[in-house]
Design a protein around this motif. Structure first.
Motif, short mmCIF file in Angstrom:
data_model
loop_
_atom_site.label_atom_id
_atom_site.label_comp_id
_atom_site.label_asym_id
_atom_site.label_seq_id
_atom_site.Cartn_x
_atom_site.Cartn_y
_atom_site.Cartn_z
N ASP A 161 45.35 53.09 61.35
CA ASP A 161 45.48 54.15 60.35
C ASP A 161 44.80 55.41 60.88
O ASP A 161 43.81 55.32 61.61
N ARG A 190 43.15 63.60 55.93
CA ARG A 190 43.00 62.15 56.08
C ARG A 190 42.76 61.76 57.54
O ARG A 190 42.33 60.67 57.85
N SER A 236 44.48 55.79 65.31
CA SER A 236 45.91 55.93 65.52
C SER A 236 46.26 57.30 66.08
O SER A 236 45.40 58.09 66.44
N SER A 249 59.74 52.97 56.41
CA SER A 249 59.85 54.32 55.87
C SER A 249 61.23 54.88 56.20
O SER A 249 61.97 54.29 56.99
N1 LIG Z 1 57.44 51.10 46.86
C1 LIG Z 1 56.83 51.65 47.89
O1 LIG Z 1 55.61 51.73 47.95
C2 LIG Z 1 57.66 52.14 49.03
C3 LIG Z 1 59.04 51.92 49.03
C4 LIG Z 1 59.77 52.37 50.12
C5 LIG Z 1 59.14 53.02 51.17
N2 LIG Z 1 57.82 53.23 51.11
C6 LIG Z 1 57.21 53.93 52.24
O2 LIG Z 1 56.12 53.18 52.75
C7 LIG Z 1 55.19 54.10 53.33
C8 LIG Z 1 53.79 53.75 52.82
O3 LIG Z 1 53.75 53.88 51.44
P1 LIG Z 1 52.29 53.88 50.78
O4 LIG Z 1 52.46 53.99 49.31
O5 LIG Z 1 51.47 52.78 51.33
O6 LIG Z 1 51.73 55.26 51.36
P2 LIG Z 1 50.22 55.69 51.65
O7 LIG Z 1 50.24 57.16 51.85
O8 LIG Z 1 49.30 55.11 50.67
O9 LIG Z 1 49.90 54.96 53.04
C9 LIG Z 1 50.34 55.50 54.27
C10 LIG Z 1 49.18 55.37 55.24
O10 LIG Z 1 49.65 55.77 56.53
C11 LIG Z 1 48.59 56.43 57.18
N3 LIG Z 1 49.20 57.15 58.28
C12 LIG Z 1 49.93 58.28 58.26
N4 LIG Z 1 50.34 58.58 59.52
C13 LIG Z 1 49.89 57.58 60.34
C14 LIG Z 1 49.99 57.31 61.72
N5 LIG Z 1 50.63 58.13 62.55
N6 LIG Z 1 49.41 56.19 62.20
C15 LIG Z 1 48.74 55.35 61.37
N7 LIG Z 1 48.59 55.56 60.04
C16 LIG Z 1 49.16 56.67 59.54
C17 LIG Z 1 47.95 57.25 56.08
O11 LIG Z 1 46.61 57.59 56.43
C18 LIG Z 1 48.00 56.28 54.91
O12 LIG Z 1 46.82 55.51 54.84
C19 LIG Z 1 55.64 55.49 52.96
O13 LIG Z 1 56.35 56.07 54.04
C20 LIG Z 1 56.61 55.24 51.81
O14 LIG Z 1 57.61 56.25 51.70
C21 LIG Z 1 57.05 52.82 50.08
#
Ligand SMILES: NC(=O)c1ccc[n+]([C@@H]2O[C@H](COP(=O)([O-])OP(=O)(O)OC[C@H]3O[C@@H](n4cnc5c(N)ncnc54)[C@H](O)[C@@H]3O)[C@@H](O)[C@H]2O)c1
Ligand SMILES: O=P([O-])([O-])O[C@@H]1[C@@H](O)[C@H](O)[C@@H](O)[C@H](O)[C@@H]1O
Length: 563
Positions: free
Chosen positions: A182, A232, A218, A322
């Motif tokens: 992360d 973040r 990361s 994603s």
């Molecule tokens: N129902 C759902 O929750 C759902 C459904 C479909 C898609 N998604 C996708 O899943 C993904 C995660 O959703 P979430 O609710 O956990 O989001 P979130 O923002 O809580 O978690 C994403 C995490 O990724 C980290 N991050 C960003 N760029 C990074 C990188 N390059 N390397 C490592 N870590 C990195 C951020 O710090 C964050 O902790 C999003 O892209 C979202 O669109 C979620």
């Protein structure tokens, strides 16, 4: 063909294992004792008796005849010629489940912390109190853990259902080793607290174990996620070249695999939604171009491209949870050349999952869907990231294309010549107050008989991470299973794996990646049948056709199976 479930218990290894013998009746077979209930418990295993399914210590092997209609349309004679074709597959599934780990990119996010906490709670049977009383962990929402497959019927005509994860040997989620990266330094307890998904009492029960889990640093290239994510980014690989980043991530994967003594590691992106990358000749249209672009430190190479490359080069399946177009042609080419599985895009968790059922219902009922408006607001960090235009655009695309196959399949309602299709609008707003509890509101308007109108309005509170986490578990379990399945055919006796682009995962994804030139299927229950039918074929079990002729006709005596 009906099968009869017969339960016999044998002592084996550490626990008594009951074998549910599925006997394919033949003329000389005696009817056998019927199963005494229609639900087969989870700790049972099945055994298909008959010549076409062979069990050895190492493999389950099954012969399957795949039947298809080849169609030739003659516009002169206005005739459709149908040529039935049959193809023989010999499937082989390794019985030994691999010691498997998953490395989540975005481990400290809402999904990452939620799926981790849930697996710990289930593995350690952690319970917690709520005003309704003691709460127990579960895997609801997981296809592999909480659904059944109809096997057939017993002598009393009762339906026999088996737990989905009984059909073939599958990884258990409690055994998945989790790690990941992360860009934020929060440990998994802090991440879980920040996510505001679990009850406080559960968070406290999980605290000591989650505190010990910390994401690896990361890659952060600011241009690819919303600027509002910059604060973040405090847990980064020391700034270097993209080649250095690739090698660093590859080393992380090798280290994780070695430390945990793993046979399989799956890399799964659940980090923020990135903007789309340009797909350009010379940049990323072949594996070679992609690796050269990384070596050249090209700006247009995204963090998720780096992770996908690292996974493939370390022979690890890569899944994109994603919507961004990580899996560019160069990634696909690299995966195919290295015989590594890739899958995506974008977990199909709530609003879109329901859409892929409703649209199928309306259009296949001959009701002409004219307008779909999908609005939702959410207050988690995902919503914050999606409040930026380029990141929203990635999500808008994946949420919009889900109707195309169902509309395209009905030329009676939609004139292909003018590309006729329903109006379809997707709106996402960031409202911090609701946090992870996304509120989806949809309106579906259809033209009905004699030009009446039908309007369906839905309010759907989607707890985003509680709906997405079981999908992450299923993506890992099904991908690990697929790495153990190979096949030969009637014209190729060399065992080979399924195509690198793992389209069998489509049920779990909004914008399914499919092998080049093949159709994208979004209709949810077609996707579901695809999984259950392929696994049934591998297990040597007759597919459930829903015809139930045994209840509609005088069933003849069973034939001897000929191949
Ligand atoms: N129902 C759902 O929750 C759902 C459904 C479909 C898609 N998604 C996708 O899943 C993904 C995660 O959703 P979430 O609710 O956990 O989001 P979130 O923002 O809580 O978690 C994403 C995490 O990724 C980290 N991050 C960003 N760029 C990074 C990188 N390059 N390397 C490592 N870590 C990195 C951020 O710090 C964050 O902790 C999003 O892209 C979202 O669109 C979620
Ligand atoms: O899966 P689904 O509920 O249709 O789509 C959801 C979007 O509506 C939501 O805005 C986003 O935060 C989630 O990542 C998910 O993609």
């Amino acid at each position: 063909m009906p099968a009869n479930g017969h339960v016999s218990t044998i002592q084996s290894n550490s626990k008594s294992t009951a074998i549910v013998e599925v006997n394919i009746l033949s003329e000389d077979d005696q009817t056998i004792n019927p199963a005494d209930h229609d639900g087969v418990p989870s700790d049972y295993s099945i055994q298909v008796t008959g010549r076409n399914t062979i069990y050895s210590n190492e493999f389950i092997e099954s012969k399957y005849i795949y039947e298809m209609n080849h169609c030739e349309i003659d516009h002169q004679t206005k005739q459709v010629k149908i040529i039935p074709r049959k193809y023989q597959y010999n499937f082989r599934t390794k019985r030994q489940v691999q010691r498997t780990g998953v490395m989540l990119v975005g481990w400290g996010g809402n999904n990452g912390s939620t799926v981790t906490g849930a697996i710990i709670a289930n593995r350690d049977q952690i319970t917690w109190m709520r005003k309704e009383g003691e709460q127990y962990p579960n895997y609801y929402g997981s296809l592999t853990q909480s659904t059944t497959i109809r096997l057939g019927s017993n002598n009393e005509g009762k339906e026999v259902h088996i737990p989905f994860n009984t059909i073939l040997p599958m990884l258990h989620p409690n055994d998945i080793v989790i790690g990941g990266w992360d860009i934020n330094e929060a440990n998994l307890y802090e991440a879980m607290e920040r996510a505001c998904v679990f009850d406080y009492a559960l968070q406290e029960k999980l605290k000591s174990k989650m505190l010990q889990l910390k994401p690896l640093p990361s890659i952060y290239y600011s241009d690819f996620i919303a600027a509002n994510q910059e604060d973040r980014a405090n847990n980064l690989i020391s700034k270097g070249t993209k080649q250095n980043d690739l090698e660093h991530i590859r080393n992380d994967i090798r280290t994780f695999k070695k430390i945990h003594n793993l046979e399989q590691v799956i890399i799964l992106w659940t980090a923020n939604t990135e903007r789309y990358v340009d797909v350009l000749s010379g940049l990323n249209t072949t594996g070679e171009e992609l690796l050269q672009s990384i070596a050249n430190n090209e700006d247009e190479i995204s963090p998720s491209n780096i992770f996908a490359c690292a996974a493939i080069l370390e022979n690890c399946p890569y899944i994109n949870g994603s919507p961004q177009n990580t899996l560019v042609p160069g990634i696909i080419d690299l995966a195919e050349k290295n015989h590594v599985f890739i899958g995506g895009d974008d977990f199909k968790s709530g609003q879109t999952k329901l859409k892929s059922v409703l649209v199928d219902f309306l259009v296949s009922a001959g009701l002409k869907l004219q307008s779909i408006v999908s609005y939702n607001h959410l207050g988690n960090n995902d919503g914050k990231n999606l409040s930026a235009p380029q990141q929203f655009r990635s999500k808008e695309i994946s949420k919009s294309n889900v109707v195309d196959d169902m509309v395209g399949a009905n030329h009676l309602l939609y004139n292909k010549k003018i590309n006729e299709h329903p109006d379809h609008v997707v709106v996402i707003k960031y409202v911090p107050f609701v946090k992870d509890s996304k509120r989806a509101m949809d309106e579906y308007i259809s033209s009905i008989f004699m030009n009446g109108l039908n309007t369906i309005v839905i309010h759907n509170t989607c707890e985003d991470s509680l709906l997405a986490s079981p999908l992450i578990i299923d993506l890992v379990i099904l991908t690990e299973l697929m790495t153990r399945i190979t096949y030969t055919t009637n014209d190729n006796d060399q065992y080979q794996t399924f195509e690198s682009v793992l389209s069998i995962l489509s049920y779990l994804l909004k914008a399914p990646m499919v092998p080049s030139g093949t159709p994208v299927i979004n209709a949810l229950f077609k996707q579901h049948r695809c999984i259950t039918n392929i696994l049934s074929a591998c297990a040597g079990i007759a597919m459930d056709t829903d015809m139930l002729l045994e209840h509609k006709t005088k069933l003849p005596k069973p034939m001897k199976i000929q191949f």
